[in-house]
Design a protein around this motif. Structure first.
Motif, PDB file in Angstrom:
ATOM      1  N   VAL A  28       0.844  -1.196   0.000  1.00  0.00           N
ATOM      2  CA  VAL A  28       0.000   0.000   0.000  1.00  0.00           C
ATOM      3  C   VAL A  28       0.877   1.243   0.000  1.00  0.00           C
ATOM      4  O   VAL A  28       1.902   1.299   0.679  1.00  0.00           O
ATOM      5  CB  VAL A  28      -0.952   0.014   1.217  1.00  0.00           C
ATOM      6  CG1 VAL A  28      -1.935  -1.147   1.132  1.00  0.00           C
ATOM      7  CG2 VAL A  28      -0.181  -0.051   2.529  1.00  0.00           C
ATOM      8  N   ASN A  29       0.466   2.229  -0.772  1.00  0.00           N
ATOM      9  CA  ASN A  29       1.223   3.485  -0.866  1.00  0.00           C
ATOM     10  C   ASN A  29       0.423   4.693  -0.382  1.00  0.00           C
ATOM     11  O   ASN A  29       0.943   5.806  -0.359  1.00  0.00           O
ATOM     12  CB  ASN A  29       1.696   3.708  -2.308  1.00  0.00           C
ATOM     13  CG  ASN A  29       2.681   2.637  -2.741  1.00  0.00           C
ATOM     14  OD1 ASN A  29       3.622   2.334  -2.022  1.00  0.00           O
ATOM     15  ND2 ASN A  29       2.444   2.046  -3.904  1.00  0.00           N
ATOM     16  N   ASP A  30      -0.823   4.449  -0.046  1.00  0.00           N
ATOM     17  CA  ASP A  30      -1.637   5.515   0.519  1.00  0.00           C
ATOM     18  C   ASP A  30      -2.859   4.876   1.156  1.00  0.00           C
ATOM     19  O   ASP A  30      -3.088   3.668   1.042  1.00  0.00           O
ATOM     20  CB  ASP A  30      -2.039   6.541  -0.551  1.00  0.00           C
ATOM     21  CG  ASP A  30      -2.664   5.912  -1.779  1.00  0.00           C
ATOM     22  OD1 ASP A  30      -3.380   4.896  -1.631  1.00  0.00           O
ATOM     23  OD2 ASP A  30      -2.434   6.415  -2.891  1.00  0.00           O
ATOM     24  N   ALA A  31      -3.653   5.691   1.824  1.00  0.00           N
ATOM     25  CA  ALA A  31      -4.828   5.174   2.514  1.00  0.00           C
ATOM     26  C   ALA A  31      -5.840   4.589   1.537  1.00  0.00           C
ATOM     27  O   ALA A  31      -6.535   3.618   1.846  1.00  0.00           O
ATOM     28  CB  ALA A  31      -5.469   6.274   3.358  1.00  0.00           C
ATOM     29  N   ALA A  32      -5.922   5.150   0.333  1.00  0.00           N
ATOM     30  CA  ALA A  32      -6.888   4.659  -0.648  1.00  0.00           C
ATOM     31  C   ALA A  32      -6.566   3.232  -1.083  1.00  0.00           C
ATOM     32  O   ALA A  32      -7.475   2.399  -1.230  1.00  0.00           O
ATOM     33  CB  ALA A  32      -6.927   5.594  -1.857  1.00  0.00           C
ATOM     34  N   SER A  33      -5.286   2.931  -1.297  1.00  0.00           N
ATOM     35  CA  SER A  33      -4.922   1.565  -1.704  1.00  0.00           C
ATOM     36  C   SER A  33      -5.169   0.577  -0.572  1.00  0.00           C
ATOM     37  O   SER A  33      -5.570  -0.571  -0.809  1.00  0.00           O
ATOM     38  CB  SER A  33      -3.468   1.516  -2.164  1.00  0.00           C
ATOM     39  OG  SER A  33      -2.579   1.904  -1.130  1.00  0.00           O
ATOM     40  N   PHE A  34      -4.970   1.005   0.670  1.00  0.00           N
ATOM     41  CA  PHE A  34      -5.299   0.142   1.805  1.00  0.00           C
ATOM     42  C   PHE A  34      -6.801  -0.114   1.856  1.00  0.00           C
ATOM     43  O   PHE A  34      -7.251  -1.251   2.053  1.00  0.00           O
ATOM     44  CB  PHE A  34      -4.840   0.775   3.116  1.00  0.00           C
ATOM     45  CG  PHE A  34      -5.331   0.041   4.335  1.00  0.00           C
ATOM     46  CD1 PHE A  34      -4.688  -1.099   4.775  1.00  0.00           C
ATOM     47  CD2 PHE A  34      -6.463   0.469   5.024  1.00  0.00           C
ATOM     48  CE1 PHE A  34      -5.157  -1.801   5.884  1.00  0.00           C
ATOM     49  CE2 PHE A  34      -6.926  -0.209   6.132  1.00  0.00           C
ATOM     50  CZ  PHE A  34      -6.275  -1.352   6.562  1.00  0.00           C
ATOM     51  N   ASP A  35      -7.605   0.931   1.670  1.00  0.00           N
ATOM     52  CA  ASP A  35      -9.057   0.772   1.709  1.00  0.00           C
ATOM     53  C   ASP A  35      -9.532  -0.204   0.637  1.00  0.00           C
ATOM     54  O   ASP A  35     -10.458  -0.994   0.862  1.00  0.00           O
ATOM     55  CB  ASP A  35      -9.743   2.122   1.524  1.00  0.00           C
ATOM     56  CG  ASP A  35      -9.561   3.041   2.733  1.00  0.00           C
ATOM     57  OD1 ASP A  35      -9.183   2.527   3.808  1.00  0.00           O
ATOM     58  OD2 ASP A  35      -9.790   4.258   2.590  1.00  0.00           O
ATOM     59  N   ALA A  36      -8.904  -0.175  -0.541  1.00  0.00           N
ATOM     60  CA  ALA A  36      -9.293  -1.075  -1.627  1.00  0.00           C
ATOM     61  C   ALA A  36      -8.991  -2.530  -1.260  1.00  0.00           C
ATOM     62  O   ALA A  36      -9.806  -3.434  -1.504  1.00  0.00           O
ATOM     63  CB  ALA A  36      -8.569  -0.684  -2.917  1.00  0.00           C
ATOM     64  N   GLU A  37      -7.818  -2.761  -0.667  1.00  0.00           N
ATOM     65  CA  GLU A  37      -7.473  -4.120  -0.245  1.00  0.00           C
ATOM     66  C   GLU A  37      -8.427  -4.609   0.836  1.00  0.00           C
ATOM     67  O   GLU A  37      -8.869  -5.761   0.832  1.00  0.00           O
ATOM     68  CB  GLU A  37      -6.032  -4.161   0.266  1.00  0.00           C
ATOM     69  CG  GLU A  37      -4.960  -3.925  -0.783  1.00  0.00           C
ATOM     70  CD  GLU A  37      -4.747  -5.144  -1.669  1.00  0.00           C
ATOM     71  OE1 GLU A  37      -5.488  -6.137  -1.539  1.00  0.00           O
ATOM     72  OE2 GLU A  37      -3.820  -5.102  -2.504  1.00  0.00           O
ATOM     73  N   LEU A  38      -8.744  -3.731   1.764  1.00  0.00           N
ATOM     74  CA  LEU A  38      -9.630  -4.110   2.856  1.00  0.00           C
ATOM     75  C   LEU A  38     -11.029  -4.439   2.337  1.00  0.00           C
ATOM     76  O   LEU A  38     -11.645  -5.426   2.753  1.00  0.00           O
ATOM     77  CB  LEU A  38      -9.698  -2.978   3.876  1.00  0.00           C
ATOM     78  CG  LEU A  38     -10.583  -3.218   5.098  1.00  0.00           C
ATOM     79  CD1 LEU A  38     -10.154  -4.472   5.850  1.00  0.00           C
ATOM     80  CD2 LEU A  38     -10.554  -2.001   6.018  1.00  0.00           C
ATOM     81  N   GLU A  39     -11.513  -3.639   1.422  1.00  0.00           N
ATOM     82  CA  GLU A  39     -12.844  -3.891   0.864  1.00  0.00           C
ATOM     83  C   GLU A  39     -12.874  -5.232   0.128  1.00  0.00           C
ATOM     84  O   GLU A  39     -13.845  -5.987   0.222  1.00  0.00           O
ATOM     85  CB  GLU A  39     -13.233  -2.757  -0.089  1.00  0.00           C
ATOM     86  CG  GLU A  39     -14.635  -2.905  -0.680  1.00  0.00           C
ATOM     87  CD  GLU A  39     -15.010  -1.744  -1.579  1.00  0.00           C
ATOM     88  OE1 GLU A  39     -16.106  -1.793  -2.155  1.00  0.00           O
ATOM     89  OE2 GLU A  39     -14.201  -0.795  -1.707  1.00  0.00           O
TER      90      GLU A  39
END
Length: 370
Positions: free
Chosen positions: A252-263
Protein backbone atom coordinates in the motif's frame (compact mmCIF):
# COMPACT_ATOMS: atom_id res chain seq x y z
CA UNK A 1 -21.51 -48.93 -3.65
CA UNK A 2 -19.43 -48.67 -0.49
CA UNK A 3 -18.90 -45.20 0.96
CA UNK A 4 -16.62 -44.10 3.82
CA UNK A 5 -15.36 -40.82 5.23
CA UNK A 6 -11.64 -40.24 5.64
CA UNK A 7 -10.41 -37.77 8.27
CA UNK A 8 -7.26 -37.17 10.30
CA UNK A 9 -5.38 -34.79 12.57
CA UNK A 10 -8.19 -33.68 14.87
CA UNK A 11 -5.57 -32.57 17.44
CA UNK A 12 -8.19 -32.51 20.20
CA UNK A 13 -6.91 -30.81 23.34
CA UNK A 14 -4.64 -28.37 21.53
CA UNK A 15 -4.18 -25.39 23.84
CA UNK A 16 -3.72 -22.46 21.39
CA UNK A 17 -1.80 -20.68 24.13
CA UNK A 18 -0.66 -17.76 21.95
CA UNK A 19 -4.19 -16.39 21.62
CA UNK A 20 -6.40 -14.27 23.83
CA UNK A 21 -8.76 -16.28 26.07
CA UNK A 22 -11.91 -15.68 24.00
CA UNK A 23 -10.18 -16.67 20.75
CA UNK A 24 -8.54 -19.65 22.41
CA UNK A 25 -11.88 -20.91 23.73
CA UNK A 26 -13.51 -20.58 20.29
CA UNK A 27 -10.70 -22.49 18.56
CA UNK A 28 -10.75 -25.29 21.13
CA UNK A 29 -14.52 -25.70 20.87
CA UNK A 30 -14.40 -25.65 17.06
CA UNK A 31 -12.26 -28.79 17.08
CA UNK A 32 -14.97 -30.66 18.96
CA UNK A 33 -17.66 -29.18 16.71
CA UNK A 34 -15.76 -30.62 13.74
CA UNK A 35 -16.65 -34.11 15.02
CA UNK A 36 -20.32 -33.18 14.72
CA UNK A 37 -19.70 -31.82 11.21
CA UNK A 38 -18.11 -35.15 10.23
CA UNK A 39 -20.94 -37.14 11.83
CA UNK A 40 -23.53 -35.04 10.01
CA UNK A 41 -21.67 -35.55 6.73
CA UNK A 42 -21.68 -39.32 7.34
CA UNK A 43 -25.44 -39.20 7.90
CA UNK A 44 -26.10 -36.96 4.89
CA UNK A 45 -24.02 -39.05 2.51
CA UNK A 46 -24.96 -42.44 3.95
CA UNK A 47 -21.39 -43.33 4.96
CA UNK A 48 -21.26 -46.16 7.49
CA UNK A 49 -17.63 -45.71 8.51
CA UNK A 50 -15.35 -42.81 9.44
CA UNK A 51 -11.62 -43.55 9.22
CA UNK A 52 -9.45 -41.24 11.34
CA UNK A 53 -5.81 -41.50 10.25
CA UNK A 54 -4.00 -40.56 13.44
CA UNK A 55 -3.54 -37.62 15.80
CA UNK A 56 -7.06 -37.78 17.15
CA UNK A 57 -5.61 -36.08 20.24
CA UNK A 58 -2.91 -33.44 20.36
CA UNK A 59 -0.94 -35.16 23.13
CA UNK A 60 -0.72 -38.61 24.70
CA UNK A 61 -2.03 -37.17 27.97
CA UNK A 62 -5.19 -35.16 27.29
CA UNK A 63 -7.57 -34.18 30.07
CA UNK A 64 -10.46 -36.50 30.85
CA UNK A 65 -12.88 -33.85 29.60
CA UNK A 66 -11.22 -33.95 26.17
CA UNK A 67 -11.67 -37.71 25.93
CA UNK A 68 -15.27 -37.64 27.17
CA UNK A 69 -16.22 -34.77 24.85
CA UNK A 70 -14.76 -36.59 21.86
CA UNK A 71 -16.50 -39.89 22.58
CA UNK A 72 -19.83 -38.29 23.44
CA UNK A 73 -19.81 -36.41 20.13
CA UNK A 74 -19.06 -39.59 18.17
CA UNK A 75 -21.74 -41.46 20.08
CA UNK A 76 -24.43 -39.20 18.60
CA UNK A 77 -24.09 -40.71 15.12
CA UNK A 78 -24.89 -44.21 13.83
CA UNK A 79 -21.64 -44.58 11.86
CA UNK A 80 -18.62 -46.48 13.18
CA UNK A 81 -15.53 -44.47 14.00
CA UNK A 82 -12.12 -46.14 13.46
CA UNK A 83 -9.41 -44.31 15.43
CA UNK A 84 -5.71 -44.79 14.64
CA UNK A 85 -2.90 -43.63 16.97
CA UNK A 86 -0.59 -41.13 15.28
CA UNK A 87 2.67 -39.48 16.29
CA UNK A 88 0.99 -37.06 18.74
CA UNK A 89 -1.15 -39.75 20.42
CA UNK A 90 0.91 -42.87 19.80
CA UNK A 91 -0.05 -46.20 21.35
CA UNK A 92 1.72 -47.50 24.44
CA UNK A 93 0.73 -49.81 27.26
CA UNK A 94 -1.00 -48.01 30.10
CA UNK A 95 -1.27 -44.82 28.06
CA UNK A 96 -3.93 -42.71 26.42
CA UNK A 97 -5.68 -45.44 24.48
CA UNK A 98 -6.30 -47.56 27.59
CA UNK A 99 -8.07 -44.52 29.05
CA UNK A 100 -10.14 -44.17 25.88
CA UNK A 101 -11.06 -47.86 25.91
CA UNK A 102 -12.32 -47.54 29.47
CA UNK A 103 -14.85 -44.98 28.29
CA UNK A 104 -15.47 -45.89 24.65
CA UNK A 105 -18.84 -46.56 23.14
CA UNK A 106 -19.84 -49.46 20.91
CA UNK A 107 -19.44 -47.49 17.69
CA UNK A 108 -15.84 -46.40 18.38
CA UNK A 109 -13.11 -48.81 17.29
CA UNK A 110 -9.54 -48.28 18.53
CA UNK A 111 -6.76 -49.55 16.28
CA UNK A 112 -3.70 -49.94 18.49
CA UNK A 113 -2.54 -53.17 16.85
CA UNK A 114 -1.38 -53.66 13.23
CA UNK A 115 -4.01 -56.32 12.60
CA UNK A 116 -6.55 -56.27 9.75
CA UNK A 117 -10.17 -55.55 10.67
CA UNK A 118 -13.16 -56.67 8.62
CA UNK A 119 -15.43 -53.63 8.73
CA UNK A 120 -18.13 -55.33 6.67
CA UNK A 121 -18.34 -58.55 4.68
CA UNK A 122 -15.25 -58.55 2.46
CA UNK A 123 -14.27 -54.96 3.33
CA UNK A 124 -10.99 -55.00 5.20
CA UNK A 125 -9.22 -52.17 7.00
CA UNK A 126 -5.43 -52.46 7.34
CA UNK A 127 -4.22 -50.20 10.18
CA UNK A 128 -0.67 -48.98 10.81
CA UNK A 129 -0.75 -47.52 14.35
CA UNK A 130 2.31 -45.67 15.59
CA UNK A 131 3.86 -46.88 18.82
CA UNK A 132 6.41 -44.06 19.10
CA UNK A 133 6.38 -40.41 18.16
CA UNK A 134 9.20 -40.98 15.69
CA UNK A 135 9.45 -44.30 13.86
CA UNK A 136 12.44 -44.96 11.63
CA UNK A 137 10.77 -47.85 9.82
CA UNK A 138 7.96 -47.63 7.31
CA UNK A 139 4.80 -48.06 9.44
CA UNK A 140 2.91 -49.55 6.47
CA UNK A 141 5.40 -52.32 5.66
CA UNK A 142 3.15 -54.96 7.27
CA UNK A 143 0.40 -54.26 4.74
CA UNK A 144 2.16 -56.60 2.28
CA UNK A 145 1.63 -59.63 4.51
CA UNK A 146 -1.75 -58.84 6.09
CA UNK A 147 -4.23 -61.59 5.22
CA UNK A 148 -7.66 -60.41 4.11
CA UNK A 149 -9.63 -63.52 3.08
CA UNK A 150 -12.42 -62.91 0.59
CA UNK A 151 -11.55 -59.26 0.31
CA UNK A 152 -13.69 -57.07 -1.90
CA UNK A 153 -11.86 -53.97 -0.70
CA UNK A 154 -8.52 -53.46 1.04
CA UNK A 155 -8.22 -50.03 2.68
CA UNK A 156 -5.01 -48.91 4.36
CA UNK A 157 -5.02 -46.45 7.27
CA UNK A 158 -1.72 -44.82 8.27
CA UNK A 159 -0.08 -41.70 9.67
CA UNK A 160 3.20 -40.42 8.28
CA UNK A 161 4.98 -38.57 5.48
CA UNK A 162 4.89 -39.62 1.86
CA UNK A 163 7.55 -37.03 1.24
CA UNK A 164 9.63 -34.70 3.34
CA UNK A 165 7.35 -31.77 4.16
CA UNK A 166 10.20 -29.91 5.83
CA UNK A 167 9.10 -27.69 8.68
CA UNK A 168 5.44 -28.24 7.81
CA UNK A 169 5.35 -31.98 8.45
CA UNK A 170 7.17 -34.88 10.03
CA UNK A 171 10.39 -36.14 8.43
CA UNK A 172 9.98 -39.43 10.28
CA UNK A 173 7.38 -42.17 9.75
CA UNK A 174 8.16 -42.23 6.01
CA UNK A 175 5.69 -44.07 3.76
CA UNK A 176 6.53 -44.96 0.14
CA UNK A 177 4.38 -43.10 -2.39
CA UNK A 178 3.47 -46.35 -4.16
CA UNK A 179 2.32 -48.16 -1.02
CA UNK A 180 -1.23 -48.59 -2.38
CA UNK A 181 0.12 -50.34 -5.47
CA UNK A 182 2.69 -52.41 -3.58
CA UNK A 183 0.15 -53.76 -1.09
CA UNK A 184 -2.80 -54.08 -3.48
CA UNK A 185 -4.84 -51.45 -1.65
CA UNK A 186 -8.00 -50.00 -3.11
CA UNK A 187 -7.36 -46.89 -1.04
CA UNK A 188 -4.73 -45.59 1.36
CA UNK A 189 -6.11 -43.09 3.90
CA UNK A 190 -3.31 -40.96 5.33
CA UNK A 191 -2.86 -38.46 8.14
CA UNK A 192 -0.05 -36.05 9.15
CA UNK A 193 -0.28 -33.38 6.44
CA UNK A 194 -2.86 -30.81 7.57
CA UNK A 195 -4.38 -30.02 4.16
CA UNK A 196 -6.20 -32.09 1.57
CA UNK A 197 -3.55 -33.60 -0.70
CA UNK A 198 -3.82 -36.19 -3.46
CA UNK A 199 -0.71 -38.34 -3.76
CA UNK A 200 -2.30 -40.62 -6.34
CA UNK A 201 -5.77 -41.73 -7.36
CA UNK A 202 -5.76 -44.25 -4.49
CA UNK A 203 -3.68 -42.35 -1.92
CA UNK A 204 -4.90 -39.19 -0.18
CA UNK A 205 -4.29 -37.01 2.84
CA UNK A 206 -7.57 -35.78 4.31
CA UNK A 207 -6.01 -32.91 6.23
CA UNK A 208 -7.38 -31.59 9.49
CA UNK A 209 -11.16 -31.00 9.71
CA UNK A 210 -10.55 -27.65 11.45
CA UNK A 211 -7.56 -25.61 10.32
CA UNK A 212 -5.17 -24.80 13.16
CA UNK A 213 -2.35 -22.66 11.77
CA UNK A 214 -1.39 -19.90 9.35
CA UNK A 215 -0.36 -22.15 6.51
CA UNK A 216 -3.11 -22.30 3.89
CA UNK A 217 -6.22 -20.38 2.98
CA UNK A 218 -8.61 -23.31 2.81
CA UNK A 219 -10.75 -24.31 5.80
CA UNK A 220 -10.80 -27.88 7.09
CA UNK A 221 -12.31 -30.79 5.14
CA UNK A 222 -13.20 -34.46 5.37
CA UNK A 223 -12.97 -36.75 2.32
CA UNK A 224 -15.96 -38.71 1.05
CA UNK A 225 -14.59 -41.87 -0.60
CA UNK A 226 -16.90 -43.84 -2.92
CA UNK A 227 -15.97 -47.32 -4.13
CA UNK A 228 -18.09 -48.19 -7.16
CA UNK A 229 -17.78 -51.78 -8.33
CA UNK A 230 -14.30 -52.56 -9.64
CA UNK A 231 -13.52 -48.95 -10.41
CA UNK A 232 -11.07 -46.81 -8.48
CA UNK A 233 -12.34 -44.65 -5.61
CA UNK A 234 -14.07 -41.35 -6.25
CA UNK A 235 -12.85 -38.84 -3.66
CA UNK A 236 -14.82 -35.68 -2.82
CA UNK A 237 -13.72 -33.09 -0.21
CA UNK A 238 -16.51 -31.86 2.08
CA UNK A 239 -16.00 -28.72 4.15
CA UNK A 240 -16.15 -29.24 7.90
CA UNK A 241 -14.05 -26.33 9.19
CA UNK A 242 -15.49 -23.16 10.66
CA UNK A 243 -12.41 -20.94 10.68
CA UNK A 244 -10.09 -19.71 7.95
CA UNK A 245 -6.48 -18.81 8.74
CA UNK A 246 -5.29 -16.37 6.09
CA UNK A 247 -1.87 -14.92 5.29
CA UNK A 248 -1.93 -11.69 3.33
CA UNK A 249 0.73 -9.19 2.29
CA UNK A 250 -0.62 -5.87 1.06
CA UNK A 251 1.54 -3.35 -0.75
CA UNK A 252 0.00 0.00 0.00
CA UNK A 253 1.22 3.48 -0.87
CA UNK A 254 -1.64 5.52 0.52
CA UNK A 255 -4.83 5.17 2.51
CA UNK A 256 -6.89 4.66 -0.65
CA UNK A 257 -4.92 1.56 -1.70
CA UNK A 258 -5.30 0.14 1.80
CA UNK A 259 -9.06 0.77 1.71
CA UNK A 260 -9.29 -1.08 -1.63
CA UNK A 261 -7.47 -4.12 -0.25
CA UNK A 262 -9.63 -4.11 2.86
CA UNK A 263 -12.84 -3.89 0.86
CA UNK A 264 -11.72 -6.81 -1.31
CA UNK A 265 -10.94 -8.96 1.72
CA UNK A 266 -14.22 -8.20 3.48
CA UNK A 267 -16.06 -9.25 0.34
CA UNK A 268 -14.37 -12.66 0.37
CA UNK A 269 -14.53 -13.81 4.00
CA UNK A 270 -16.72 -14.17 7.03
CA UNK A 271 -14.82 -11.78 9.34
CA UNK A 272 -15.98 -13.43 12.59
CA UNK A 273 -14.61 -16.77 11.33
CA UNK A 274 -11.32 -15.36 10.02
CA UNK A 275 -7.88 -15.28 11.60
CA UNK A 276 -5.59 -13.02 9.58
CA UNK A 277 -1.82 -12.66 9.52
CA UNK A 278 -1.42 -9.33 7.73
CA UNK A 279 1.85 -7.79 6.53
CA UNK A 280 1.84 -4.23 5.24
CA UNK A 281 4.57 -3.15 2.83
CA UNK A 282 5.03 0.24 1.20
CA UNK A 283 5.93 3.89 1.60
CA UNK A 284 3.23 6.33 2.59
CA UNK A 285 2.92 9.77 3.98
CA UNK A 286 2.84 9.92 7.75
CA UNK A 287 -0.74 11.11 7.57
CA UNK A 288 -1.77 8.03 5.60
CA UNK A 289 0.21 5.65 7.79
CA UNK A 290 -1.46 7.00 10.90
CA UNK A 291 -4.85 6.71 9.19
CA UNK A 292 -4.18 3.12 8.03
CA UNK A 293 -3.00 1.91 11.43
CA UNK A 294 -5.87 3.70 13.11
CA UNK A 295 -8.42 1.96 10.92
CA UNK A 296 -6.78 -1.37 11.62
CA UNK A 297 -6.80 -0.89 15.38
CA UNK A 298 -10.24 0.65 15.69
CA UNK A 299 -12.12 -1.24 12.97
CA UNK A 300 -10.49 -4.26 11.32
CA UNK A 301 -9.13 -5.78 14.53
CA UNK A 302 -12.63 -5.73 16.05
CA UNK A 303 -14.25 -7.31 13.00
CA UNK A 304 -11.94 -10.31 12.71
CA UNK A 305 -11.70 -13.25 15.08
CA UNK A 306 -7.95 -12.58 15.35
CA UNK A 307 -5.44 -10.27 13.70
CA UNK A 308 -1.66 -10.70 13.66
CA UNK A 309 -0.39 -7.41 12.23
CA UNK A 310 3.12 -6.87 10.86
CA UNK A 311 3.57 -3.25 9.84
CA UNK A 312 7.31 -2.64 10.25
CA UNK A 313 7.73 -2.53 6.45
CA UNK A 314 5.08 0.13 6.03
CA UNK A 315 7.45 3.10 6.01
CA UNK A 316 6.20 6.56 6.91
CA UNK A 317 7.80 9.32 4.85
CA UNK A 318 6.66 12.79 5.85
CA UNK A 319 5.35 14.76 2.90
CA UNK A 320 5.96 18.45 2.41
CA UNK A 321 2.50 19.03 3.84
CA UNK A 322 3.35 16.89 6.86
CA UNK A 323 6.49 18.89 7.58
CA UNK A 324 4.71 22.15 6.86
CA UNK A 325 2.15 21.29 9.50
CA UNK A 326 4.97 21.22 12.03
CA UNK A 327 7.01 24.14 10.71
CA UNK A 328 4.92 26.75 12.46
CA UNK A 329 5.25 25.04 15.81
CA UNK A 330 8.47 26.74 16.88
CA UNK A 331 10.73 24.30 18.70
CA UNK A 332 8.51 21.40 17.55
CA UNK A 333 9.12 22.31 13.90
CA UNK A 334 12.85 22.66 14.46
CA UNK A 335 13.03 19.26 16.11
CA UNK A 336 11.05 17.68 13.24
CA UNK A 337 13.38 19.22 10.63
CA UNK A 338 16.47 17.95 12.44
CA UNK A 339 15.06 14.43 12.79
CA UNK A 340 14.06 14.31 9.12
CA UNK A 341 17.57 15.36 8.11
CA UNK A 342 18.98 12.40 10.04
CA UNK A 343 16.52 10.03 8.37
CA UNK A 344 17.44 11.25 4.89
CA UNK A 345 21.17 11.11 5.64
CA UNK A 346 20.87 7.47 6.74
CA UNK A 347 23.12 8.02 9.74
CA UNK A 348 23.65 5.31 12.33
CA UNK A 349 20.66 6.35 14.39
CA UNK A 350 18.38 6.93 11.36
CA UNK A 351 15.99 4.18 12.41
CA UNK A 352 15.62 5.74 15.85
CA UNK A 353 15.18 9.18 14.25
CA UNK A 354 12.44 7.78 11.99
CA UNK A 355 10.52 6.40 14.96
CA UNK A 356 10.96 9.66 16.89
CA UNK A 357 9.78 11.72 13.91
CA UNK A 358 6.74 9.54 13.47
CA UNK A 359 5.92 9.81 17.17
CA UNK A 360 6.36 13.56 17.02
CA UNK A 361 3.98 13.78 14.09
CA UNK A 362 1.42 11.43 15.69
CA UNK A 363 1.36 13.44 18.90
CA UNK A 364 1.12 16.70 16.94
CA UNK A 365 -1.81 15.27 14.93
CA UNK A 366 -3.57 14.14 18.10
CA UNK A 367 -3.07 17.54 19.69
CA UNK A 368 -4.48 19.30 16.64
CA UNK A 369 -7.54 17.00 16.65
CA UNK A 370 -8.18 17.74 20.31
Amino acid sequence: MVRVLHSADWQLGRAFGRFEPDVRAALIEARFDAIDAIGQAARTHDASHVLVAGDVFDTEGPEDRTIVQALSRMERYPCRWWLLPGNHDYARNGGLWDRVRARRTTNVMILTEPAPQEMEDGIWLLPAPLTHRHNLDDPTADFDTMATPGARLRIGLAHGSIRDFGSRGEANNQIPPDRAERSDLNYLALGDWHGVLEIGSRTWYAGTPETDRFQRDLPGHVLLVDFMGGEGPEVTPIRTGRFQWLIREWRVNDAASFDAELERLMGEVDPAATLLQLSLVGITSMTDRVAILGRIEHDLRHRLRHLDLRADDLVARPSDDDLASLSGEGMLGAAAAKLYAKVRAGEGDAALAKRALERLFVEHTRGAAA
